[in-house]
Scaffold this motif. Structure first.
Motif, PDB file in Angstrom:
ATOM      1  N   LYS A  43      16.890  -5.184   1.613  1.00  0.00           N
ATOM      2  CA  LYS A  43      15.559  -5.192   1.020  1.00  0.00           C
ATOM      3  C   LYS A  43      14.554  -5.194   2.163  1.00  0.00           C
ATOM      4  N   ILE A  44      13.647  -4.229   2.132  1.00  0.00           N
ATOM      5  CA  ILE A  44      12.712  -4.009   3.228  1.00  0.00           C
ATOM      6  C   ILE A  44      11.284  -4.120   2.710  1.00  0.00           C
ATOM      7  N   GLN A  45      10.432  -4.757   3.499  1.00  0.00           N
ATOM      8  CA  GLN A  45       9.018  -4.902   3.141  1.00  0.00           C
ATOM      9  C   GLN A  45       8.149  -4.215   4.188  1.00  0.00           C
ATOM     10  N   PRO A  46       7.555  -3.081   3.851  1.00  0.00           N
ATOM     11  CA  PRO A  46       6.637  -2.418   4.799  1.00  0.00           C
ATOM     12  C   PRO A  46       5.387  -3.257   5.024  1.00  0.00           C
ATOM     13  N   HIS A  47       4.784  -3.094   6.190  1.00  0.00           N
ATOM     14  CA  HIS A  47       3.551  -3.822   6.484  1.00  0.00           C
ATOM     15  C   HIS A  47       2.346  -3.165   5.822  1.00  0.00           C
ATOM     16  N   THR A  48       2.407  -1.873   5.600  1.00  0.00           N
ATOM     17  CA  THR A  48       1.274  -1.160   4.996  1.00  0.00           C
ATOM     18  C   THR A  48       1.763  -0.255   3.874  1.00  0.00           C
ATOM     19  N   MET A  49       0.844   0.073   2.969  1.00  0.00           N
ATOM     20  CA  MET A  49       1.161   0.973   1.866  1.00  0.00           C
ATOM     21  C   MET A  49       1.277   2.420   2.340  1.00  0.00           C
ATOM     22  N   LYS A  50       0.878   2.665   3.570  1.00  0.00           N
ATOM     23  CA  LYS A  50       0.972   4.009   4.110  1.00  0.00           C
ATOM     24  C   LYS A  50       2.425   4.486   4.126  1.00  0.00           C
ATOM     25  N   PHE A  51       3.362   3.555   4.382  1.00  0.00           N
ATOM     26  CA  PHE A  51       4.772   3.943   4.422  1.00  0.00           C
ATOM     27  C   PHE A  51       5.291   4.295   3.030  1.00  0.00           C
ATOM     28  N   THR A  52       4.973   3.481   2.030  1.00  0.00           N
ATOM     29  CA  THR A  52       5.461   3.742   0.672  1.00  0.00           C
ATOM     30  C   THR A  52       4.805   4.974   0.061  1.00  0.00           C
ATOM     31  N   SER A  53       3.679   5.404   0.618  1.00  0.00           N
ATOM     32  CA  SER A  53       3.017   6.604   0.111  1.00  0.00           C
ATOM     33  C   SER A  53       3.601   7.888   0.703  1.00  0.00           C
ATOM     34  N   LEU A  54       4.579   7.774   1.590  1.00  0.00           N
ATOM     35  CA  LEU A  54       5.240   8.963   2.120  1.00  0.00           C
ATOM     36  C   LEU A  54       5.952   9.701   1.004  1.00  0.00           C
ATOM     37  N   THR A  55       6.180  10.988   1.198  1.00  0.00           N
ATOM     38  CA  THR A  55       6.809  11.804   0.151  1.00  0.00           C
ATOM     39  C   THR A  55       8.186  11.279  -0.225  1.00  0.00           C
ATOM     40  N   ASN A  56       8.999  10.928   0.774  1.00  0.00           N
ATOM     41  CA  ASN A  56      10.353  10.425   0.516  1.00  0.00           C
ATOM     42  C   ASN A  56      10.678   9.348   1.543  1.00  0.00           C
ATOM     43  N   PRO A  57      10.241   8.099   1.297  1.00  0.00           N
ATOM     44  CA  PRO A  57      10.449   7.043   2.296  1.00  0.00           C
ATOM     45  C   PRO A  57      11.917   6.743   2.568  1.00  0.00           C
ATOM     46  N   LYS A  58      12.793   6.913   1.573  1.00  0.00           N
ATOM     47  CA  LYS A  58      14.217   6.631   1.794  1.00  0.00           C
ATOM     48  C   LYS A  58      14.830   7.645   2.756  1.00  0.00           C
ATOM     49  N   ALA A  59      14.405   8.883   2.639  1.00  0.00           N
ATOM     50  CA  ALA A  59      14.901   9.899   3.572  1.00  0.00           C
ATOM     51  C   ALA A  59      14.411   9.622   4.990  1.00  0.00           C
ATOM     52  N   VAL A  60      13.187   9.105   5.092  1.00  0.00           N
ATOM     53  CA  VAL A  60      12.652   8.732   6.401  1.00  0.00           C
ATOM     54  C   VAL A  60      13.480   7.605   6.994  1.00  0.00           C
ATOM     55  N   LEU A  61      13.883   6.649   6.174  1.00  0.00           N
ATOM     56  CA  LEU A  61      14.709   5.543   6.656  1.00  0.00           C
ATOM     57  C   LEU A  61      16.080   6.033   7.129  1.00  0.00           C
ATOM     58  N   GLU A  62      16.684   6.897   6.354  1.00  0.00           N
ATOM     59  CA  GLU A  62      18.014   7.415   6.736  1.00  0.00           C
ATOM     60  C   GLU A  62      17.968   8.065   8.113  1.00  0.00           C
ATOM     61  N   LYS A  63      16.921   8.806   8.372  1.00  0.00           N
ATOM     62  CA  LYS A  63      16.780   9.449   9.677  1.00  0.00           C
ATOM     63  C   LYS A  63      16.503   8.424  10.774  1.00  0.00           C
ATOM     64  N   ALA A  64      15.662   7.442  10.470  1.00  0.00           N
ATOM     65  CA  ALA A  64      15.294   6.436  11.471  1.00  0.00           C
ATOM     66  C   ALA A  64      16.461   5.516  11.803  1.00  0.00           C
ATOM     67  N   PHE A  65      17.323   5.234  10.830  1.00  0.00           N
ATOM     68  CA  PHE A  65      18.417   4.286  11.061  1.00  0.00           C
ATOM     69  C   PHE A  65      19.525   4.854  11.943  1.00  0.00           C
ATOM     70  N   LYS A  66      19.432   6.125  12.284  1.00  0.00           N
ATOM     71  CA  LYS A  66      20.393   6.676  13.245  1.00  0.00           C
ATOM     72  C   LYS A  66      20.215   6.055  14.620  1.00  0.00           C
TER      73      LYS A  66
END
Length: 308
Positions: free
Chosen positions: A110-133
Motif C-alpha cells: 500500500k503506497i501513499q503519494p505525497h501529491t495528487m499529481k502522481f495519482t492524476s497520471l494516465t496509468n500510475p501502476k504502469a509507472v510503478l512497474e517501470k520504476a520498481f526495476k
C-alpha cells in the motif's frame, strides 16, 4: 571495522550520497555502491541472490533495506541514494551498518503519494512497474523517490505483505494507493431549501388582525355617501377615530339645515330674521304670539292642520 563471520556479512562503513561520485541518476532506486572487499567476502559465503542488505543507523536505531548495484566504492565507504539517508536520518560521513539479509517475495503493498499529481497520471501502476526495476526491496516507513517524465514523485510505503520488508525482484505484487498527503475533502455546499406556498407544513402562521375601533363607513341622513376618509394605520388610532366621528357629526348637522328636510326639536343655531324698522313693536309682539300658537305641542288636545 570489519566483523568476520563465516555464515554472515555485517560491516560498518562511512556513508555518502551518490551525487558525490556523479551518479545522481541512480537516486530513483534503492541500490547502493559498496567497496570491492565486500564482494570478495560474499564470494566465499553461501548467499542467496539477489543480494539484499539491511542498513541501520547506529545512532538512531532506524532500519531500512536495499540492494547492491556495484562494488566500486573506495574501501571503508558506501554510497547511498540521498532519500535513503534521509529516511534513516544519516548525515554525510556518519557510520552505517550494512548487513546481509534475505526477504520474502512481496504479494501486497500500500503506497501513499505525497501529491495528487502522481495519482492524476494516465496509468500510475504502469509507472510503478517501470520504476520498481530500480528497486530490490521495500520497507514499511520508507519514503521512496521515483522519476517520471523528468518529474520527481515521493511515495510513502504504508503497508507490505507478507512481512514488514519484502523483495520486489521478479514477483507479482498487488498495489493499492492511499489518498495523497495533499488531498482535501471537497467543501460541502449548503443545501438550498425551497419552500412552496401550498405546502401545509411550511405555511407561516398568520398574525391575528388587530382590533381598530370606529373603522365603519359613515352614513348621511339624506342618503348620500360622504367622501371616503383614509384609514390611519398609526398607533394613535383613537385620535383618528375621534376625528372621523367629529367630521361625520358635522355632515349630519349640515344636512339638517338643508331645505325640505324634517328637523326634530328646536335649532338654536338658526338666527331670527332681521326686523324691519318700519314694523312696530306691537306687530312683532302679535306676530310672536301667532307663531307660539302654531307651534306643535304634544299631548295638548289641540288639533293642527298643516297648510298644503
Amino acid at each position: 571495522m570489519e566483523q568476520t563471520n563465516e555464515s554472515s556479512f555485517k560491516q560498518a562503513y562511512r556513508c555518502f550520497p551518490l551525487s558525490d561520485i556523479n551518479k545522481s541518476h541512480l537516486e530513483a532506486g534503492n541500490r547502493i555502491i559498496m567497496p570491492p572487499s565486500a564482494l570478495d567476502r560474499l564470494a566465499f559465503m553461501e548467499v542467496e541472490y539477489p543480494l539484499l542488505f539491511e542498513i541501520e543507523n547506529p545512532a538512531s536505531g532506524q532500519v531500512s533495506h536495499c540492494g547492491v548495484l556495484e562494488f566500486s566504492a573506495d574501501e571503508g565507504f558506501v554510497f547511498l541514494p540521498n532519500w535513503m539517508m534521509k529516511t534513516i536520518k544519516l548525515i554525510e560521513g556518519e557510520l552505517v551498518i550494512v548487513k546481509k539479509t534475505s526477504l520474502p517475495k512481496g504479494t501486497y503493498m500500500k503506497i501513499q503519494p505525497h501529491t495528487m499529481k502522481f495519482t492524476s497520471l494516465t496509468n500510475p501502476k504502469a509507472v510503478l512497474e517501470k520504476a520498481f526495476k530500480h528497486f530490490a526491496c521495500l520497507t514499511i516507513g520508507d519514503t521512496i523517490l521515483i522519476t517520471h517524465n523528468h518529474e520527481d514523485h515521493y511515495l510513502d510505503i504504508v503497508e507490505t505483505k507478507p512481512s514488514n520488508a519484502i523483495s520486489v525482484v521478479e514477483t507479482d505484487c498487488e498495489v493499492e494507493f492511499a489518498q495523497p498527503l495533499d488531498y482535501k475533502e471537497p467543501e460541502k455546499k449548503p443545501k438550498t431549501v425551497i419552500t412552496w406556498k401550498n405546502d401545509p407544513d411550511c405555511k407561516a402562521q398568520e398574525e391575528p388582525a388587530k382590533f381598530t375601533p370606529f373603522t365603519g363607513a359613515a352614513r348621511r341622513l339624506d342618503g348620500k355617501t360622504p367622501p371616503a376618509e383614509p384609514i390611519s394605520t398609526s398607533d394613535n388610532g383613537s385620535d383618528a377615530a375621534a376625528e372621523r366621528m367629529r367630521m361625520t357629526t358635522d355632515l349630519i348637522v349640515k344636512s339638517h339645515k338643508r331645505q325640505g328636510k324634517l328637523v326634530f326639536g328646536s335649532d338654536d343655531t338658526i338666527q331670527p330674521a332681521k326686523i324691519s324698522k318700519s314694523v312696530s313693536k306691537q306687530d312683532v309682539k302679535e306676530g310672536s304670539l301667532k307663531i307660539e300658537e302654531q307651534k306643535f305641542q304634544p299631548f295638548t288636545g289641540k288639533k293642527y292642520i298643516l297648510a298644503g
